[in-house]
Design a protein around this motif. Sequence first.
Motif, mmCIF file in Angstrom:
data_model
loop_
_atom_site.group_PDB
_atom_site.id
_atom_site.type_symbol
_atom_site.label_atom_id
_atom_site.label_comp_id
_atom_site.label_asym_id
_atom_site.label_seq_id
_atom_site.Cartn_x
_atom_site.Cartn_y
_atom_site.Cartn_z
ATOM 1 N N TRP A 117 0.827 -1.216 0.000
ATOM 2 C CA TRP A 117 0.000 0.000 0.000
ATOM 3 C C TRP A 117 0.853 1.255 0.000
ATOM 4 C CZ3 TRP A 117 -5.121 -0.687 -0.768
ATOM 5 C CH2 TRP A 117 -5.637 -1.965 -0.521
ATOM 6 N N LYS A 118 2.141 1.092 0.385
ATOM 7 C CA LYS A 118 3.058 2.238 0.369
ATOM 8 C C LYS A 118 4.413 1.752 -0.112
ATOM 9 C CE LYS A 118 3.457 1.305 5.248
ATOM 10 N NZ LYS A 118 3.214 1.704 6.589
ATOM 11 N N GLN A 137 8.145 -4.478 -4.687
ATOM 12 C CA GLN A 137 7.716 -3.311 -5.465
ATOM 13 C C GLN A 137 6.479 -2.676 -4.882
ATOM 14 O OE1 GLN A 137 7.128 -3.609 -9.686
ATOM 15 N NE2 GLN A 137 9.052 -4.717 -9.961
ATOM 16 N N TYR A 138 6.556 -1.383 -4.826
ATOM 17 C CA TYR A 138 5.462 -0.493 -4.517
ATOM 18 C C TYR A 138 4.256 -0.825 -5.413
ATOM 19 C CZ TYR A 138 3.939 4.478 -4.099
ATOM 20 O OH TYR A 138 3.299 5.639 -3.857
ATOM 21 N N ASN A 139 3.048 -0.797 -4.832
ATOM 22 C CA ASN A 139 1.816 -0.924 -5.627
ATOM 23 C C ASN A 139 1.596 -2.282 -6.284
ATOM 24 O OD1 ASN A 139 0.713 1.598 -5.255
ATOM 25 N ND2 ASN A 139 1.936 2.517 -6.873
ATOM 26 N N ARG B 37 2.238 8.861 -2.905
ATOM 27 C CA ARG B 37 2.270 8.296 -1.550
ATOM 28 C C ARG B 37 1.699 6.888 -1.466
ATOM 29 N NH1 ARG B 37 1.067 13.550 2.036
ATOM 30 N NH2 ARG B 37 2.532 14.864 0.903
ATOM 31 N N GLY B 38 1.084 6.453 -2.539
ATOM 32 C CA GLY B 38 0.568 5.080 -2.542
ATOM 33 C C GLY B 38 -0.887 4.998 -2.148
ATOM 34 N N LEU B 39 -1.436 3.805 -2.328
ATOM 35 C CA LEU B 39 -2.852 3.610 -2.033
ATOM 36 C C LEU B 39 -3.132 3.609 -0.539
ATOM 37 C CD1 LEU B 39 -3.499 1.199 -4.935
ATOM 38 C CD2 LEU B 39 -5.018 3.076 -4.416
ATOM 39 N N ASN B 43 -8.803 4.582 2.158
ATOM 40 C CA ASN B 43 -9.171 3.799 3.348
ATOM 41 C C ASN B 43 -9.327 2.316 3.006
ATOM 42 O OD1 ASN B 43 -9.003 5.853 5.114
ATOM 43 N ND2 ASN B 43 -11.208 6.256 5.260
ATOM 44 N N LEU B 44 -8.663 1.905 1.919
ATOM 45 C CA LEU B 44 -8.693 0.485 1.551
ATOM 46 C C LEU B 44 -7.601 -0.241 2.323
ATOM 47 C CD1 LEU B 44 -8.993 1.032 -2.289
ATOM 48 C CD2 LEU B 44 -10.835 0.497 -0.694
ATOM 49 N N ASP B 45 -7.751 -1.547 2.459
ATOM 50 C CA ASP B 45 -6.705 -2.315 3.137
ATOM 51 C C ASP B 45 -6.751 -3.790 2.764
ATOM 52 O OD1 ASP B 45 -8.664 -3.567 4.749
ATOM 53 O OD2 ASP B 45 -8.697 -1.825 6.071
ATOM 54 N N THR B 46 -6.014 -4.600 3.518
ATOM 55 C CA THR B 46 -5.868 -6.006 3.154
ATOM 56 C C THR B 46 -7.211 -6.735 3.087
ATOM 57 O OG1 THR B 46 -3.705 -5.971 4.170
ATOM 58 C CG2 THR B 46 -4.647 -8.139 3.776
#
Lengths: 206, 390
Positions: A117-118, A137-139, B37-39, B43-46
């Motif tokens: 996620w980051k 890897q990111y994403n 900054r990424g996903l 508010n999504l997660d595993t």
Amino acid sequence: MRYAMAIDLDRCTGCHACSVACKVENNLPDGIFWNRILTAGGKSMDTPSGTFPNLSMQFLPVNCQHCENPACVKACPVKATYKREEDGIVIQNYDKCIGCRYCMVACPYASVRQFNWKKPEYAIDVAMGDAAITPHQYNTVEKCTFCTHRLAQGLKPACIDTCPNRARIFGDIDDPNSEVSQAIQGRSYFHLLEEKGTKPSIFYLT
Amino acid sequence: MAVVTNTKKTSATNLWTMIFAVFAVLGAVCWVLQLTRGLQMTNLDTNNMWGLYIVGFMIFTGIAAGSLLFSAVPYLFKLEEFKPYTRIASYLGAVASIVAASLFIIVDIGNPERVWLFITSGNWTSPMFWDFIMLSSYMVISIIFTRKLILLNEGKIEEKGVKGIAVVAFVAGILVTVTSFVFSFQVARPLWSTPAQPLSFLIAALVAALAVLMILSHILNKSGYVKMPIGLLAKMGKLTALLLCIELIIVITEILIGLYPGSGEDYAAFIWLVTGKGAVGFWLMMVALVTAIVLLAKQGTLPKVGLLLGGAIIALIAIYLIKSNLLQAQLFNPLITLPGTPVYGETTGPYVPSLLEIGLSLGIVSLGALLLNLGFGKLNLGTTANTRKL
Ligand code: SF4
Ligand code: SF4
Ligand code: SF4
């Protein structure tokens, strides 16, 4: 040839050594564990159900089941995850993964696939584990590789060698003389969520 | 006098264009933030790996499919009174909704720069790949259809010239059921694997398209771009209400079937939805469904535009909630729920989109609205003489 893993639930003490070995060997980023130890018992990890002295607790280590009929492979729209024909290992190609997370939706074994996620961050500054692993890897989505990098060096997966109770056994299930075939002989075993038809390669010995 | 009115209209249109443009830019800023900054910014997660973006994708694919059906049906079933509005509908399907639906997928995936892999490495067994094929064909079909309808309106072709493409558009619209396969084909998600899902998706598509078309017709009526009699609007409202009733029946029966056994995995998910952490979303959905049905169905002899409009907006909210609840009830209740080694974000719900997700989604919707506006200005889609002057 088809690689498979047997996990002897009677031997597993829930020590998390395999989980940590996997984390170190594969230099997993913070927040990611390819091999998790679940507890069938109380509401949180490592807690029993019932009241003293009638308590019950069972550990269940879960990593990717390297299914013979993998739901994730069918779902991936771009073939970033596929089954290696020569040994049945379900591979994740980070370079191809578009990060749609459909494979996570498709896999019945909750959380064996995890997403970055980051940007990968690590608890310590130096990289750990084997230099031969593919950088994270990111994403992208990642998961247990059955330690393909170790198999290529003629070694067994890190979690197998680390288990202090020899609860994890690995090998070629098509070869009747392999350690894993021998281990399941005469034992009763189950597959996780067998009714889903994914045909997992992990045998839980009971 | 007429000139003054026109100026007012133009400045109102300009104001809306500005507002949409601002939101589109805001959306772009949110996207840049998410990419850098990424996903984790969502508010999504595993557990809950799909959220607002996927619901946005479902709704806009639905609007595209519903618009195709709305444009095709009058030519196939000879509904003369609706024919003048088919141009607007097919353009809505052609550009605005398909662009929006595709963008929702693009922003949802982690590596949008790899999206070309859909073409070079497409996987035929993946329902998501089928969706990609479907969206692409929608784009082509709607563009051809819109063009033919404009030519027909200008008297350059005969009506039988659009029959063929109308049939194709009709079939394509019905095939929106394929979108449901992304969900209903997953063995890991029993809540979604019901034969009611494809039907529910088709209904949702029609409701979403009808609601958007009602809102759009009202706006265009006011600006003088089209003249849609209130009677037609009321008919669309009644049809929407009927469709929502079917959707309501599907929802209620699914819930009852899930709750009746009193235990098991479906029960756990539905209890989570009805009385557990998902309850707010669930009961809002029920209220929205019933309110929309009442507003749209109960029009009396003199239909009121305000009520119809309110009904249409609430119908859209109901569709959003139906889709969002369907996702969450299953994602927060996976097949294996035993506690274990903690990983990133194993939340148990409910999911509320982050501000960034909302901003980005508003941006996409605004971009769609801008494209719509552009089309109305440049193409001859309306029913009145001053059509091009909007
Ligand atoms: S366990 Fe899940 S991720 Fe692993 S092969 Fe099976 S379906 Fe795929
Ligand atoms: S997240 Fe990656 S591996 Fe998973 S389905 Fe999408 S592209 Fe395939
Ligand atoms: S086989 Fe390797 S990657 Fe898989 S759980 Fe064991 S250590 Fe981790």
